[in-house]
Write a protein that holds these residues in place. Structure first.
Motif, PDB file in Angstrom:
ATOM      1  N   GLU A   1      49.981  65.207  57.123  1.00 38.80           N
ATOM      2  CA  GLU A   1      48.547  65.233  57.403  1.00 38.80           C
ATOM      3  C   GLU A   1      47.934  66.347  56.561  1.00 38.80           C
ATOM      4  OE1 GLU A   1      45.419  66.244  61.060  1.00 38.80           O
ATOM      5  OE2 GLU A   1      47.576  66.561  61.309  1.00 38.80           O
ATOM      6  N   VAL A   2      47.058  65.979  55.619  1.00 40.80           N
ATOM      7  CA  VAL A   2      46.409  66.971  54.763  1.00 40.80           C
ATOM      8  C   VAL A   2      45.265  67.619  55.541  1.00 40.80           C
ATOM      9  CG1 VAL A   2      45.141  67.351  52.620  1.00 40.80           C
ATOM     10  CG2 VAL A   2      47.065  65.749  52.659  1.00 40.80           C
ATOM     11  N   LEU A   3      45.337  68.938  55.691  1.00 38.87           N
ATOM     12  CA  LEU A   3      44.327  69.678  56.446  1.00 38.87           C
ATOM     13  C   LEU A   3      43.248  70.268  55.550  1.00 38.87           C
ATOM     14  CD1 LEU A   3      46.802  71.619  58.795  1.00 38.87           C
ATOM     15  CD2 LEU A   3      45.668  69.430  59.226  1.00 38.87           C
ATOM     16  N   GLU A   4      43.633  70.698  54.363  1.00 35.37           N
ATOM     17  CA  GLU A   4      42.680  71.270  53.399  1.00 35.37           C
ATOM     18  C   GLU A   4      43.063  70.788  52.007  1.00 35.37           C
ATOM     19  OE1 GLU A   4      40.075  73.161  54.109  1.00 35.37           O
ATOM     20  OE2 GLU A   4      40.511  73.611  56.223  1.00 35.37           O
ATOM     21  N   ASN A   5      42.045  70.461  51.207  1.00 38.71           N
ATOM     22  CA  ASN A   5      42.289  70.028  49.831  1.00 38.71           C
ATOM     23  C   ASN A   5      41.040  70.340  49.019  1.00 38.71           C
ATOM     24  OD1 ASN A   5      42.721  68.724  47.398  1.00 38.71           O
ATOM     25  ND2 ASN A   5      43.290  66.750  48.279  1.00 38.71           N
ATOM     26  N   PHE A   6      41.100  71.361  48.161  1.00 37.47           N
ATOM     27  CA  PHE A   6      39.907  71.728  47.394  1.00 37.47           C
ATOM     28  C   PHE A   6      40.284  72.378  46.063  1.00 37.47           C
ATOM     29  CE2 PHE A   6      40.783  75.019  50.589  1.00 37.47           C
ATOM     30  CZ  PHE A   6      40.858  76.183  49.840  1.00 37.47           C
ATOM     31  N   ASP A   7      39.329  72.350  45.135  1.00 35.75           N
ATOM     32  CA  ASP A   7      39.560  73.007  43.846  1.00 35.75           C
ATOM     33  C   ASP A   7      39.374  74.506  44.022  1.00 35.75           C
ATOM     34  OD1 ASP A   7      36.810  73.988  42.449  1.00 35.75           O
ATOM     35  OD2 ASP A   7      36.432  72.229  43.707  1.00 35.75           O
ATOM     36  N   ALA A   8      40.017  75.287  43.156  1.00 34.12           N
ATOM     37  CA  ALA A   8      40.014  76.745  43.317  1.00 34.12           C
ATOM     38  C   ALA A   8      39.810  77.460  41.983  1.00 34.12           C
ATOM     39  CB  ALA A   8      41.321  77.198  43.986  1.00 34.12           C
ATOM     40  N   GLY A   9      38.878  76.931  41.169  1.00 33.08           N
ATOM     41  CA  GLY A   9      38.531  77.631  39.936  1.00 33.08           C
ATOM     42  C   GLY A   9      39.372  77.210  38.750  1.00 33.08           C
ATOM     43  N   TYR A  10      39.174  77.929  37.646  1.00 34.11           N
ATOM     44  CA  TYR A  10      39.874  77.555  36.422  1.00 34.11           C
ATOM     45  C   TYR A  10      40.316  78.784  35.645  1.00 34.11           C
ATOM     46  CZ  TYR A  10      36.274  78.843  32.951  1.00 34.11           C
ATOM     47  OH  TYR A  10      35.430  79.552  32.130  1.00 34.11           O
ATOM     48  N   LEU A  11      41.210  78.545  34.686  1.00 32.63           N
ATOM     49  CA  LEU A  11      41.720  79.564  33.776  1.00 32.63           C
ATOM     50  C   LEU A  11      41.730  78.968  32.380  1.00 32.63           C
ATOM     51  CD1 LEU A  11      43.567  82.093  32.912  1.00 32.63           C
ATOM     52  CD2 LEU A  11      45.497  80.629  33.526  1.00 32.63           C
ATOM     53  N   LEU A  12      41.324  79.747  31.388  1.00 29.73           N
ATOM     54  CA  LEU A  12      41.521  79.347  30.001  1.00 29.73           C
ATOM     55  C   LEU A  12      42.410  80.388  29.336  1.00 29.73           C
ATOM     56  CD1 LEU A  12      40.513  76.993  28.151  1.00 29.73           C
ATOM     57  CD2 LEU A  12      39.019  78.678  27.081  1.00 29.73           C
ATOM     58  N   ARG A  13      43.526  79.916  28.786  1.00 31.13           N
ATOM     59  CA  ARG A  13      44.428  80.793  28.026  1.00 31.13           C
ATOM     60  C   ARG A  13      44.381  80.371  26.564  1.00 31.13           C
ATOM     61  NH1 ARG A  13      50.031  79.938  30.760  1.00 31.13           N
ATOM     62  NH2 ARG A  13      49.113  77.875  30.934  1.00 31.13           N
ATOM     63  N   THR A  14      44.352  81.349  25.700  1.00 34.25           N
ATOM     64  CA  THR A  14      44.220  81.077  24.273  1.00 34.25           C
ATOM     65  C   THR A  14      45.302  81.817  23.513  1.00 34.25           C
ATOM     66  OG1 THR A  14      41.847  80.663  24.432  1.00 34.25           O
ATOM     67  CG2 THR A  14      42.672  81.369  22.307  1.00 34.25           C
ATOM     68  N   LYS A  15      45.866  81.146  22.518  1.00 31.02           N
ATOM     69  CA  LYS A  15      46.939  81.736  21.709  1.00 31.02           C
ATOM     70  C   LYS A  15      46.649  81.456  20.241  1.00 31.02           C
ATOM     71  CE  LYS A  15      49.615  77.484  22.168  1.00 31.02           C
ATOM     72  NZ  LYS A  15      50.804  76.837  22.725  1.00 31.02           N
ATOM     73  N   GLY A  16      47.241  82.243  19.354  1.00 32.71           N
ATOM     74  CA  GLY A  16      47.144  81.960  17.934  1.00 32.71           C
ATOM     75  C   GLY A  16      47.793  80.634  17.618  1.00 32.71           C
ATOM     76  N   ASP A  17      47.216  79.891  16.685  1.00 34.47           N
ATOM     77  CA  ASP A  17      47.753  78.546  16.431  1.00 34.47           C
ATOM     78  C   ASP A  17      49.106  78.561  15.721  1.00 34.47           C
ATOM     79  OD1 ASP A  17      46.986  79.296  13.895  1.00 34.47           O
ATOM     80  OD2 ASP A  17      45.425  77.766  13.677  1.00 34.47           O
ATOM     81  N   SER A  18      49.593  79.752  15.357  1.00 33.11           N
ATOM     82  CA  SER A  18      50.947  79.846  14.806  1.00 33.11           C
ATOM     83  C   SER A  18      51.996  80.050  15.887  1.00 33.11           C
ATOM     84  CB  SER A  18      51.035  81.001  13.800  1.00 33.11           C
ATOM     85  OG  SER A  18      50.744  82.232  14.434  1.00 33.11           O
ATOM     86  N   SER A  19      51.529  80.279  17.152  1.00 33.29           N
ATOM     87  CA  SER A  19      52.443  80.475  18.281  1.00 33.29           C
ATOM     88  C   SER A  19      52.541  79.198  19.081  1.00 33.29           C
ATOM     89  CB  SER A  19      51.944  81.613  19.190  1.00 33.29           C
ATOM     90  OG  SER A  19      52.678  81.648  20.399  1.00 33.29           O
ATOM     91  N   GLU A  20      53.771  78.734  19.322  1.00 38.44           N
ATOM     92  CA  GLU A  20      53.951  77.520  20.114  1.00 38.44           C
ATOM     93  C   GLU A  20      53.743  77.791  21.597  1.00 38.44           C
ATOM     94  OE1 GLU A  20      54.154  74.817  18.610  1.00 38.44           O
ATOM     95  OE2 GLU A  20      55.494  74.826  16.899  1.00 38.44           O
ATOM     96  N   GLU A  21      54.155  78.987  22.069  1.00 35.83           N
ATOM     97  CA  GLU A  21      54.088  79.303  23.481  1.00 35.83           C
ATOM     98  C   GLU A  21      52.702  79.840  23.859  1.00 35.83           C
ATOM     99  OE1 GLU A  21      56.223  78.643  25.740  1.00 35.83           O
ATOM    100  OE2 GLU A  21      58.074  78.267  24.677  1.00 35.83           O
ATOM    101  N   GLY A  22      52.356  79.732  25.162  1.00 36.34           N
ATOM    102  CA  GLY A  22      51.033  80.156  25.587  1.00 36.34           C
ATOM    103  C   GLY A  22      51.008  81.162  26.708  1.00 36.34           C
ATOM    104  N   GLY A  23      52.160  81.629  27.200  1.00 35.80           N
ATOM    105  CA  GLY A  23      52.182  82.518  28.353  1.00 35.80           C
ATOM    106  C   GLY A  23      51.595  83.886  28.035  1.00 35.80           C
ATOM    107  N   VAL A  24      50.614  84.321  28.821  1.00 35.76           N
ATOM    108  CA  VAL A  24      50.003  85.634  28.602  1.00 35.76           C
ATOM    109  C   VAL A  24      50.986  86.733  28.967  1.00 35.76           C
ATOM    110  CG1 VAL A  24      48.072  87.145  29.188  1.00 35.76           C
ATOM    111  CG2 VAL A  24      47.713  84.673  29.042  1.00 35.76           C
ATOM    112  N   ALA A  25      51.589  86.621  30.158  1.00 37.11           N
ATOM    113  CA  ALA A  25      52.524  87.648  30.617  1.00 37.11           C
ATOM    114  C   ALA A  25      53.772  87.685  29.743  1.00 37.11           C
ATOM    115  CB  ALA A  25      52.905  87.401  32.079  1.00 37.11           C
ATOM    116  N   ALA A  26      54.141  86.538  29.161  1.00 37.94           N
ATOM    117  CA  ALA A  26      55.319  86.496  28.297  1.00 37.94           C
ATOM    118  C   ALA A  26      55.025  87.033  26.901  1.00 37.94           C
ATOM    119  CB  ALA A  26      55.838  85.057  28.204  1.00 37.94           C
ATOM    120  N   GLY A  27      53.752  87.418  26.651  1.00 37.20           N
ATOM    121  CA  GLY A  27      53.412  88.057  25.389  1.00 37.20           C
ATOM    122  C   GLY A  27      52.885  87.128  24.318  1.00 37.20           C
TER     123      GLY A  27
END
Length: 508
Positions: free
Chosen positions: A470-496
């Motif tokens: 039984e779903v009691l709550e279901n809602f959107d909770a904002g957004y995030l945009l992460r940006t990386k140099g196009d020479s980097s395949e990975e996108g993790g901010v914390a991973a550097g």
């Protein structure tokens, strides 16, 4: 596809923009603890310093139609993954393919089975999700679409900093830190604020409320389970403070290594937290929010698995439970997204919901010995065709994927028995654009790739039979945009690899 952007700055403009960016970011907690490579440990032995989080100088351009598409499926994705985590029999078939070749998956499943044998003490589940997308330009399509990179069910980070970076870009615009040539592009209406801090805090507050009264007679609290050396602490703190200040919920931070020292499970299976600074005052834990425990490196010995089992068998609501963490594996994503897969309609019987979610899938294939898997192996081992794919293991946190021409050599050095632990995903082809990233006091200018994360919150009660809920709550909770140099395949901010960013919506 995009206009010429961002404009070049002269020295005076650059100095003024950076002056405001650095001060605003620190004043508003858009910050991280510095890495030892930036500030050596001997210069900051007590970890007292903070520095501006990796950010973009300008909000990145993002198609308005794509932002709307990603926002429109948040509730459907919440529904989908709550249903998957509630269907143990279906998940068992998926996970057991991995347990023979992946010790981490096997140990997570073992924790679930041990608790199942005893009986789960609570029927409530909380998911704080983040579905990550990139803009995909297909010449055969009249307009760009978003395609899903991955779906995160555990430690969906950067909700705290996301709310701040949109505020920073709005502030920089308001104090004329951006040139006049940007005035028609970066407008009040083109910069949607991210509601991720209040949204994620509201999700936890709803779970805390649904837990009900204390069974032990002790006051109640929410535990943030964190890594021992957490540099991304301010991201978590924003959500923690919002939970405390806006909902009156007491919160504590508990390092994963101290679970067995500072908590216990009583006879009623209440999870009791004993703060080391005031051990005589105990708290009953309503919700455990896991910002740790998603990586094999965190489980160095059996005590770490004992700690995870202690949390899982308690009455506290887990965010996520082990089953929900397993639902977020790449293998599940592959099973749903493999072309002509019948599984999506099992969990989303609403045809429109299922069709909208299906549009966000990029083609994904198994690496096993099924017919689809053998086809994927052929693609992955040929350097020409492998160049269109990324190979992903069942891991979170960034830095784990193998891209394009590196795939064949990686497979050569990997026992074939390990290949089914990976999935093969068609590369998403984003439009070209540029930005400037400010990281560790330095500017990095050039081509960039943006990844949009949509947060969702879902609270549900498990039914008496497998697959029922039984779903009691279901809602959107904002957004995030992460940006990386196009020479980097990975996108993790914390991973550097990446930087936190905000979306400047444009019509294309």
């Amino acid at each position: 596809m995009y206009p010429e952007y961002p404009p070049d700055l002269n020295d005076e403009q650059k100095e003024y923009l950076l002056f405001n960016l650095k001060d605003w970011s620190i004043a508003h907690g858009l910050a991280v603890r510095p890495t030892p490579t930036y500030v050596p440990t001997e210069q900051d032995p007590s970890a007292a310093l903070a520095t501006t989080a990796p950010v973009t100088l300008f909000p990145s351009l993002f198609p308005r139609v794509c932002f709307g598409q990603a926002a429109s499926v948040v509730n459907a994705y919440n529904e989908l993954y709550s249903a998957i985590a509630s269907d143990e029999a279906w998940l068992k078939d998926i996970v057991e393919e991995l347990t023979e070749i992946d010790d981490f998956m096997a140990n997570l499943w073992k924790v679930h089975m041990e608790v199942k044998k005893e009986g789960y003490a609570h029927t409530l589940n909380l998911g704080l999700f983040r579905s990550d997308y990139m803009v995909h330009v297909d010449p055969s399509e009249p307009k760009p679409l978003v395609k899903q990179v991955e779906f995160n069910t555990i430690a969906s980070s950067f909700g705290g900093l996301s709310s701040q970076v949109t505020g920073m870009h709005r502030y920089l615009r308001s104090v004329d830190a951006y040139p006049e040539s940007m005035a028609n592009i970066v407008t009040e209406s083109s910069l949607p604020p991210s509601t991720s801090v209040p949204g994620l805090a509201r999700g936890m507050a709803k779970a805390h409320e649904a837990y009900g009264k204390s069974g032990s007679g002790s006051p109640t609290c929410v535990l943030f389970l964190v890594q021992d050396m957490e540099r991304n602490v301010f991201d978590q703190r924003h959500v923690e403070y919002a939970l405390n200040e806006n909902h009156g919920v007491r919160t504590f931070r508990l390092p994963f290594s101290r679970v067995l020292k500072d908590t216990k499970v009583d006879g009623e299976r209440n999870l009791i937290y004993m703060p080391p600074q005031t051990p005589q005052k105990q708290y009953e834990v309503t919700v455990v929010y896991l910002r740790a425990g998603y990586s094999p490196s965190e489980y160095e010995d059996q005590t770490a698995w004992d700690a995870r089992l202690q949390i899982e068998r308690s009455k506290a609501i887990k965010c996520p439970s082990v089953l929900l963490q397993l639902a977020g594996t790449k293998k599940v994503q592959q099973v749903l997204a493999t072309p002509h897969s019948p599984h999506l309609k099992r969990f989303l019987p609403d045809e429109k919901q299922a069709a909208d979610v299906l549009k966000t899938f990029a083609p994904i294939y198994p690496m096993d010995k099924s017919e689809a898997g053998m086809g994927a192996r052929k693609l992955a081992t040929d350097p020409e065709t492998a160049n269109r794919y990324v190979m992903k293991p069942q891991r979170e946190g960034g830095g784990n994927n193998v891209y394009r021409k590196a795939i064949p050599d990686t497979l050569k050095n990997l026992p074939e028995s390990q290949w089914p632990a990976y999935i093969l995903m068609e590369m998403i082809e984003p439009p070209e654009q540029s930005n400037v990233i400010f990281r560790n006091g330095e500017l990095q200018k050039g081509g960039v790739i943006c990844e949009l994360g949509m947060y969702g919150a879902c609270l549900w009660r498990q039914g008496q039979h497998d697959g029922e809920r039984e779903v009691l709550e279901n809602f959107d909770a904002g957004y995030l945009l992460r940006t990386k140099g196009d020479s980097s395949e990975e996108g993790g901010v914390a991973a550097g690899f990446g930087a936190v960013d905000s979306a400047c919506l444009v019509d294309v």
